[in-house]
Design a protein around this motif. Structure first.
Motif, short mmCIF file in Angstrom:
data_model
loop_
_atom_site.label_atom_id
_atom_site.label_comp_id
_atom_site.label_asym_id
_atom_site.label_seq_id
_atom_site.Cartn_x
_atom_site.Cartn_y
_atom_site.Cartn_z
N SER A 23 0.82 -1.20 0.00
CA SER A 23 0.00 0.00 0.00
C SER A 23 0.87 1.26 0.00
CB SER A 23 -0.92 0.00 1.22
OG SER A 23 -0.16 -0.03 2.40
N THR A 51 0.84 7.82 7.53
CA THR A 51 0.49 6.46 7.96
C THR A 51 0.69 5.50 6.80
OG1 THR A 51 -1.83 6.79 7.36
CG2 THR A 51 -1.19 7.28 9.64
N ASP A 52 0.91 4.24 7.15
CA ASP A 52 1.09 3.21 6.13
C ASP A 52 0.56 1.90 6.70
OD1 ASP A 52 2.64 2.55 3.45
OD2 ASP A 52 3.11 0.94 4.86
N ALA A 53 -0.10 1.10 5.86
CA ALA A 53 -0.70 -0.14 6.31
C ALA A 53 0.34 -1.15 6.78
CB ALA A 53 -1.54 -0.75 5.19
N GLU A 54 1.57 -1.02 6.29
CA GLU A 54 2.59 -2.02 6.60
C GLU A 54 3.70 -1.50 7.52
OE1 GLU A 54 3.28 -2.19 2.51
OE2 GLU A 54 2.42 -4.19 2.23
N ASP A 82 7.98 4.56 2.10
CA ASP A 82 7.84 3.37 2.95
C ASP A 82 8.89 2.33 2.60
OD1 ASP A 82 6.98 2.08 0.65
OD2 ASP A 82 4.87 2.02 1.26
#
Length: 202
Positions: A23, A51-54, A82
């Protein structure tokens, strides 16, 4: 990808493997436009998050520092990457103002203009001269590019000692306007000194 049974090589099956970069981070810069005072010390991280999902932790960088030593518009670009290599950027526009050089921020543009004083002998009523005297300037908020300023009202500005309210507008966004006061004076009265006032002569 193809797979086969070792004991029966003719029995096979295919599968599709999809490789993704994961993501994309979400970079939030709020508000997008910030007004600050000339010579102020500004924290560029205020209102900035990612923010980042991972990835639980992300490092946000920017192309600062912000120079507040002069009025005007500056664009600061924020960036975050990321662990999958996905990079996202966002801009914030800083409008630097002062008491002597105020600004009005519109939807897409900002305009500056200052009060000014002229002697009767120095008055020039052309739009170009008035814009120059008031240091009237305009910029696009999206990228800081220079916009065009128009004189929309002069308040009767002329070579007569008085005060005049002059209005300016951004040509690219006519609803964004600002006023400046022009004060026309006759200048100071000369001081004539005759000393001594009485002289005895033979």
């Amino acid at each position: 990808m193809s797979f086969a049974v070792t004991a029966e090589p003719t029995t096979t099956i295919d599968a599709v493997a999809t490789v993704t970069a994961g993501s994309v981070p979400v970079l939030t810069v709020t508000p997008a436009v910030v007004e600050v005072s000339k010579d102020a010390v500004v924290d560029l991280t205020t209102g900035v998050s990612a923010t980042d999902a991972e990835d639980a932790t992300l490092n946000i960088t920017n192309n600062g520092p912000l120079n507040t030593s002069a009025t005007g518009v500056q664009i600061i670009t924020y960036s975050v990457t990321d662990t999958d290599g996905n990079t996202v950027t966002a801009n914030r526009t800083y409008v630097i103002t002062s008491v002597d050089e105020p600004a009005i921020v519109g939807t897409t543009h900002v305009i500056f203009a200052s009060n000014f004083e002229q002697l009767i002998s120095e008055v020039d009523t052309t739009d170009a001269a008035i814009i120059g005297f008031a240091n009237a300037r305009a910029f696009a908020l999206v990228d800081g590019s220079v916009a065009t300023v128009d004189v929309t009202a002069t308040g009767g500005y002329t070579g007569v000692a008085d005060t005049y309210t002059i209005s300016f507008a951004v040509v690219e966004e006519p609803t964004t306007t600002i006023d400046a006061v022009a004060t026309v004076t006759a200048g100071s009265v000369p001081v004539l000194t005759v000393t001594p006032a009485v002289v005895e002569v033979s």
